[in-house]
Enzyme design. Structure first.
Site, mmCIF file in Angstrom:
data_model
loop_
_atom_site.group_PDB
_atom_site.id
_atom_site.type_symbol
_atom_site.label_atom_id
_atom_site.label_comp_id
_atom_site.label_asym_id
_atom_site.label_seq_id
_atom_site.Cartn_x
_atom_site.Cartn_y
_atom_site.Cartn_z
ATOM 1 N N GLN A 131 2.244 -8.002 3.905
ATOM 2 C CA GLN A 131 1.320 -7.442 4.910
ATOM 3 C C GLN A 131 -0.031 -8.154 4.878
ATOM 4 O OE1 GLN A 131 3.206 -5.689 2.778
ATOM 5 N NE2 GLN A 131 3.699 -3.655 3.515
ATOM 6 N N ASP A 175 -3.460 5.540 2.062
ATOM 7 C CA ASP A 175 -2.385 6.287 2.713
ATOM 8 C C ASP A 175 -2.605 7.778 2.543
ATOM 9 O OD1 ASP A 175 -0.139 4.339 3.719
ATOM 10 O OD2 ASP A 175 -1.115 3.504 1.956
ATOM 11 N N ASN A 184 -2.649 4.274 -2.388
ATOM 12 C CA ASN A 184 -2.599 3.106 -1.497
ATOM 13 C C ASN A 184 -1.534 2.148 -2.033
ATOM 14 O OD1 ASN A 184 -3.658 1.772 0.886
ATOM 15 N ND2 ASN A 184 -4.571 0.261 -0.475
ATOM 16 N N LYS A 185 -1.351 1.061 -1.333
ATOM 17 C CA LYS A 185 -0.336 0.046 -1.671
ATOM 18 C C LYS A 185 -0.376 -0.354 -3.148
ATOM 19 C CE LYS A 185 2.053 -1.457 0.645
ATOM 20 N NZ LYS A 185 3.442 -0.940 0.736
#
Ligand code: RUB
Length: 269
Positions: A131, A175, A184-185
């Protein structure tokens, strides 16, 4: 395309990360929900990305009868309030670090660039689904200087080693916003910890609708994303997200402004 096919297409795109990031997922889920507003539609959508409370929050609003347009308007209104806060934190010649792809972060950086701030961005490729390449392309298209690092170079990128510049600011999306920190990621926690160690300001940039008091499961994704056709006797793990404790977070930027994490939690609880 009939409604059933459109729904399946959106569901597939969310599942395969063609539609990615909390904001885009929540918006797409909302569009899909209104194709067939029903309990089972909501359950199906929530099963696609289990670490997305904003999707759940907007589907709850949709279920309670609030119009689609009204809910959708929130996203732009929140972003418009986030942008000037991010702008304020960026000093000219700043080196800003980010990870994965966050709409909230990317839009705010593009806004700052358009308003004349001079800065550059370091970002990670974000394996296994890359991403970070999306972020790099989007920022570059807006005229921002971008340097992409492999995830395993995070330490080099954040600690002024081997010809890299001093990073001044880290902006990560989220998120889920929880009482004790954010999700988060994967990779975000080590970035947060290193930022603390290197005395780099670490900010979360996120729409407050990502806040939840519920327990949020951490999505585990398909092992093929890490190694397609891997030898059967090798075990693989592919966690998509991780938790960042609030002790690493300098501040959080939402549509309510720039706040200490506890101050934010108090505001939205
Ligand atoms: C995306 C990710 C983003 C947040 C915030 O993960 O971790 O940082 O979702 O995004 P994935 P946004 O690619 O697995 O969805 O700012 O767009 O809401």
């Amino acid at each position: 395309m009939d409604k059933k096919k459109r729904f399946s297409q959106i569901a597939r795109d969310i599942k395969n990360i063609k539609i990615q990031g909390a904001t885009n997922v929540a918006k797409a889920a909302l569009r899909a929900y209104y194709l067939n507003p029903a309990k089972k539609t909501k359950t199906k959508l929530l099963s696609l990305r289990p670490t997305e409370p904003m999707m759940e929050n907007v589907l709850d609003l949709a279920e309670s009868g609030i119009a689609k347009e009204e809910i959708l308007r929130h996203f732009d209104e929140a972003q418009e309030k986030i942008n000037p806060c991010v702008f304020k934190l960026i000093k000219n010649k700043s080196v800003i670090f980010t990870h994965c792809h966050s709409t909230n972060v990317a839009r705010a950086l593009i806004y700052a660039k358009k308003k004349g701030k001079k800065f550059e961005v370091y970002n990670t490729e974000t394996r296994p689904l890359f991403q970070g390449r999306k972020t790099a392309k989007e920022l570059r298209k807006a005229g921002i200087k971008v340097t992409l690092f492999a995830d395993s170079s995070i330490g080099v990128a954040l600690s002024k080693e081997q010809g890299t510049k001093k990073v001044n600011l880290v902006f990560l999306g989220a998120d889920a916003l929880l009482k004790k920190g954010v999700i988060n990621k994967v990779g975000s926690e080590i970035i947060a910890r290193l930022s603390k160690q290197e005395k780099i300001s670490f900010y979360i940039v996120a729409d407050s609708w990502k806040f939840t008091k519920e327990k949020v499961p951490l999505e585990q994704r398909s092992l093929n994303e890490v190694w397609d056709n891997a030898p059967k006797n090798i075990k693989i793990k592919n966690p998509a997200f991780e938790f960042i404790p609030k002790k690493y977070i300098t501040g959080i930027i939402t549509e309510h402004g720039i706040m200490k994490y506890d101050q934010f939690v108090k505001k939205v609880s």
